[in-house]
Design a protein around this motif. Structure first.
Motif, short mmCIF file in Angstrom:
data_model
loop_
_atom_site.label_atom_id
_atom_site.label_comp_id
_atom_site.label_asym_id
_atom_site.label_seq_id
_atom_site.Cartn_x
_atom_site.Cartn_y
_atom_site.Cartn_z
N PRO A 17 -4.32 -69.77 50.57
CA PRO A 17 -5.44 -68.84 50.74
C PRO A 17 -6.33 -68.79 49.49
CG PRO A 17 -3.32 -67.66 50.62
CD PRO A 17 -3.02 -69.12 50.50
N ALA A 18 -7.59 -68.52 49.69
CA ALA A 18 -8.60 -68.45 48.62
C ALA A 18 -8.49 -69.64 47.66
CB ALA A 18 -8.47 -67.14 47.86
N PRO A 19 -8.58 -70.87 48.17
CA PRO A 19 -8.38 -72.04 47.31
C PRO A 19 -9.39 -72.14 46.17
CG PRO A 19 -9.22 -72.71 49.46
CD PRO A 19 -8.88 -71.26 49.56
N ASP A 20 -10.61 -71.60 46.38
CA ASP A 20 -11.60 -71.69 45.31
C ASP A 20 -11.23 -70.83 44.11
OD1 ASP A 20 -11.89 -69.77 47.23
OD2 ASP A 20 -14.06 -69.59 47.00
N LYS A 21 -10.35 -69.84 44.34
CA LYS A 21 -9.87 -69.03 43.21
C LYS A 21 -8.61 -69.66 42.62
CE LYS A 21 -11.87 -64.63 44.43
NZ LYS A 21 -12.40 -64.93 45.79
N ARG A 22 -7.75 -70.17 43.50
CA ARG A 22 -6.46 -70.76 43.05
C ARG A 22 -6.65 -71.93 42.10
NH1 ARG A 22 -2.68 -67.04 44.05
NH2 ARG A 22 -2.67 -66.42 46.20
N VAL A 23 -7.72 -72.69 42.29
CA VAL A 23 -7.91 -73.87 41.43
C VAL A 23 -7.92 -73.53 39.95
CG1 VAL A 23 -9.04 -75.60 42.88
CG2 VAL A 23 -10.39 -73.76 41.90
N ASP A 24 -8.32 -72.29 39.64
CA ASP A 24 -8.40 -71.92 38.22
C ASP A 24 -7.12 -71.30 37.70
OD1 ASP A 24 -11.02 -72.83 38.03
OD2 ASP A 24 -11.78 -70.98 38.92
N GLU A 25 -6.09 -71.23 38.55
CA GLU A 25 -4.84 -70.62 38.12
C GLU A 25 -3.88 -71.68 37.57
OE1 GLU A 25 -4.85 -66.71 41.01
OE2 GLU A 25 -3.50 -68.34 41.50
N TYR A 26 -2.88 -71.18 36.83
CA TYR A 26 -1.86 -72.07 36.26
C TYR A 26 -0.61 -72.03 37.14
CZ TYR A 26 -4.82 -72.43 32.19
OH TYR A 26 -5.88 -72.69 31.38
N PRO A 27 0.24 -73.07 37.09
CA PRO A 27 1.41 -73.11 37.96
C PRO A 27 2.28 -71.84 37.92
CG PRO A 27 1.14 -75.23 36.92
CD PRO A 27 0.09 -74.33 36.33
N HIS A 28 2.44 -71.23 36.71
CA HIS A 28 3.33 -70.07 36.64
C HIS A 28 2.73 -68.83 37.32
CE1 HIS A 28 0.73 -69.24 33.13
NE2 HIS A 28 0.96 -67.98 33.45
N THR B 229 8.83 -78.67 37.57
CA THR B 229 8.92 -79.75 36.60
C THR B 229 7.90 -80.86 36.89
OG1 THR B 229 10.68 -80.73 37.90
CG2 THR B 229 11.37 -79.43 36.01
N SER B 230 7.33 -80.85 38.11
CA SER B 230 6.36 -81.90 38.43
C SER B 230 4.94 -81.50 38.07
CB SER B 230 6.41 -82.23 39.92
OG SER B 230 7.71 -82.53 40.30
N LEU B 231 4.73 -80.20 37.82
CA LEU B 231 3.37 -79.75 37.47
C LEU B 231 3.29 -79.50 35.97
CD1 LEU B 231 2.78 -77.23 40.40
CD2 LEU B 231 1.54 -79.36 40.04
N ASN B 232 2.11 -79.70 35.44
CA ASN B 232 1.89 -79.46 34.01
C ASN B 232 1.62 -77.96 33.81
OD1 ASN B 232 0.97 -79.27 31.42
ND2 ASN B 232 -0.31 -81.11 31.54
N PRO B 233 2.48 -77.26 33.04
CA PRO B 233 2.33 -75.80 32.92
C PRO B 233 1.07 -75.36 32.18
CG PRO B 233 4.09 -76.59 31.47
CD PRO B 233 3.65 -77.76 32.30
N VAL B 234 0.48 -76.25 31.37
CA VAL B 234 -0.68 -75.81 30.58
C VAL B 234 -2.01 -76.31 31.15
CG1 VAL B 234 0.63 -75.53 28.44
CG2 VAL B 234 -0.38 -77.75 28.95
N GLN B 235 -1.97 -76.81 32.37
CA GLN B 235 -3.21 -77.29 32.99
C GLN B 235 -3.42 -76.53 34.30
OE1 GLN B 235 -2.97 -81.43 33.95
NE2 GLN B 235 -5.08 -81.84 33.36
N THR B 236 -4.66 -76.16 34.61
CA THR B 236 -4.88 -75.42 35.86
C THR B 236 -4.58 -76.34 37.05
OG1 THR B 236 -7.19 -76.06 36.10
CG2 THR B 236 -6.75 -74.04 34.85
N ILE B 237 -4.31 -75.68 38.17
CA ILE B 237 -3.99 -76.42 39.39
C ILE B 237 -5.14 -77.35 39.77
CG2 ILE B 237 -3.75 -75.99 41.88
CD1 ILE B 237 -2.24 -73.37 40.86
N GLY B 238 -6.36 -76.80 39.69
CA GLY B 238 -7.54 -77.59 40.04
C GLY B 238 -7.66 -78.83 39.18
N ASP B 239 -7.45 -78.66 37.87
CA ASP B 239 -7.56 -79.80 36.95
C ASP B 239 -6.54 -80.88 37.30
OD1 ASP B 239 -9.67 -79.02 35.49
OD2 ASP B 239 -8.52 -78.13 33.84
N GLN B 240 -5.33 -80.44 37.67
CA GLN B 240 -4.27 -81.42 37.95
C GLN B 240 -4.57 -82.22 39.21
OE1 GLN B 240 -0.15 -80.24 37.03
NE2 GLN B 240 -0.97 -78.28 36.38
N ILE B 241 -5.05 -81.53 40.24
CA ILE B 241 -5.35 -82.27 41.48
C ILE B 241 -6.57 -83.17 41.24
CG2 ILE B 241 -5.90 -82.10 43.95
CD1 ILE B 241 -4.56 -79.37 43.96
#
Ligand code: SF4
Length: 336
Positions: free
Chosen positions: A144-155, A103-115
């Motif tokens: 792990p692999a943070p450069d890939k994770r940044v483009d993923e979504y919370p779900h 509930t604290s993360l925006n589901p429609v924004q990538t992790i990288g964008d949010q940080i």
């Protein structure tokens, strides 16, 4: 403000206006958090821990909430700052991690964008630089692999990973104080241990002060140096973790301690449960607030409210009869 304290809460009182009249959820709470120290704030739900945390950052609904007392940070009372000044403190100098990462993360924004967004708002850097920093923070939190994770979504990531993302976000501006509200409650035991270790390591690395809100004294034993026990909006005991675990003075703290599962104990043994429930804030008992649930309660307890008093320098307790109870227990141990 004592010179070592990063954050000092003095006589904080938080009340809400409700249809039934004003309700005081935090009633005269005082404690401090020092640099490099983790302070645990414990109690069952309804004890005022989370309201205390939200009051520090003034996150509660403005129109219906009244704050009194002081929350001192770098010599300023946060309760008196303008909205603009408060926005600068929040997430930048004092960060908060909540219990439920979904509930604290925006589901429609990538992790990288949010940080990155959090970094851009508080540090006024360019997007590319903020993105680089986001990757660095994810790496710091052991993703792990943070450069890939940044483009993923919370779900797309696990609950443990999401909590790490929230921690990365909270720490991205290298705050002086981290407030963690039950950060591991929704996670399984292994991930819980990893997240607690992570907060501890980052605390050392960034020399932060941490306020750890939890209902679990096991978590306190693991990561905290000091502990504040709350009951129905008040502090009922406070002290160094080692001391409180070795010599709890308040019957409520004793009950909480007895309810921790012992790894080396008899697994078939039933865990102690504190009798009764925390009463609603609209029905606060007139004397000691814990009296309806306390097996030591007498007439004085039912009619007169005890003050928080210092015992031996670093411990405080709010109970009329703690000395008598202690003596009785010592006698019991000696005669068993
Ligand atoms: S003051 Fe009385 S009721 Fe309250 S905790 Fe102490 S013994 Fe129990």
């Amino acid at each position: 403000m004592s010179n070592q304290s990063l954050l000092e809460i003095k006589n904080l009182k938080t009340s809400f206006s409700t249809e039934a009249g004003p309700v005081t959820a935090v009633d005269g709470v005082s404690f401090s958090v020092k640099k490099g120290e983790t302070v645990g704030v414990v109690g069952e739900s309804g004890c005022g821990k989370s309201v205390t945390a939200s009051s520090i950052l003034r996150l509660l609904h403005e129109g219906t909430t009244k704050y009194e007392g002081e929350v001192l940070f770098e010599g300023k009372n946060l309760l008196k700052l303008s909205k603009e000044e408060m926005r600068h403190i929040r997430g930048n100098r004092i960060s908060m991690v909540f219990q439920d990462p979904m509930t604290s993360l925006n589901p429609v924004q990538t992790i990288g964008d949010q940080i990155a967004e959090a970094i851009i708002i508080h540090q006024k850097v360019k997007k590319a630089q903020a993105y680089k920093k986001a990757i660095e923070m994810l790496r710091l939190t052991g993703i792990p692999a943070p450069d890939k994770r940044v483009d993923e979504y919370p779900h797309e990531i696990s609950g443990g990973m999401r909590q790490r993302v929230l921690i990365a976000m909270a720490l991205s501006c290298k705050p002086n104080v981290l407030i963690a509200d039950e950060p591991t409650t929704a996670l399984d035991v292994t991930i819980q241990a990893q997240i607690l270790d992570l907060i501890n390591d980052l605390k050392e690395e960034l020399n932060m002060g941490v306020m750890m809100i939890t209902h679990d004294l096991g978590v306190v034993a693991e990561v905290c140096q000091r502990v504040v026990v709350m009951y129905l909006g008040q502090v009922i005991e406070e002290g160094d973790v080692a001391e409180i675990f070795a010599r709890p003075l308040h019957p409520y703290t004793k009950g909480l301690l007895k309810s921790i599962p012992q790894l080396d104990g008899d697994r078939s043994e039933k865990l102690h449960v504190i009798q009764g429930v925390v009463p609603p804030l609209t029905d606060v008992p007139p004397g000691c607030r814990f009296a309806p649930r306390c097996s030591f309660a007498d007439e004085q307890c039912a009619s007169q409210a005890p003050e928080l008093q210092e015992v031996g320098g670093r411990q405080k307790v709010r109970c009329w009869h703690f000395e008598k109870i202690m003596k009785e227990e010592e006698h019991h141990v000696a005669t068993v």
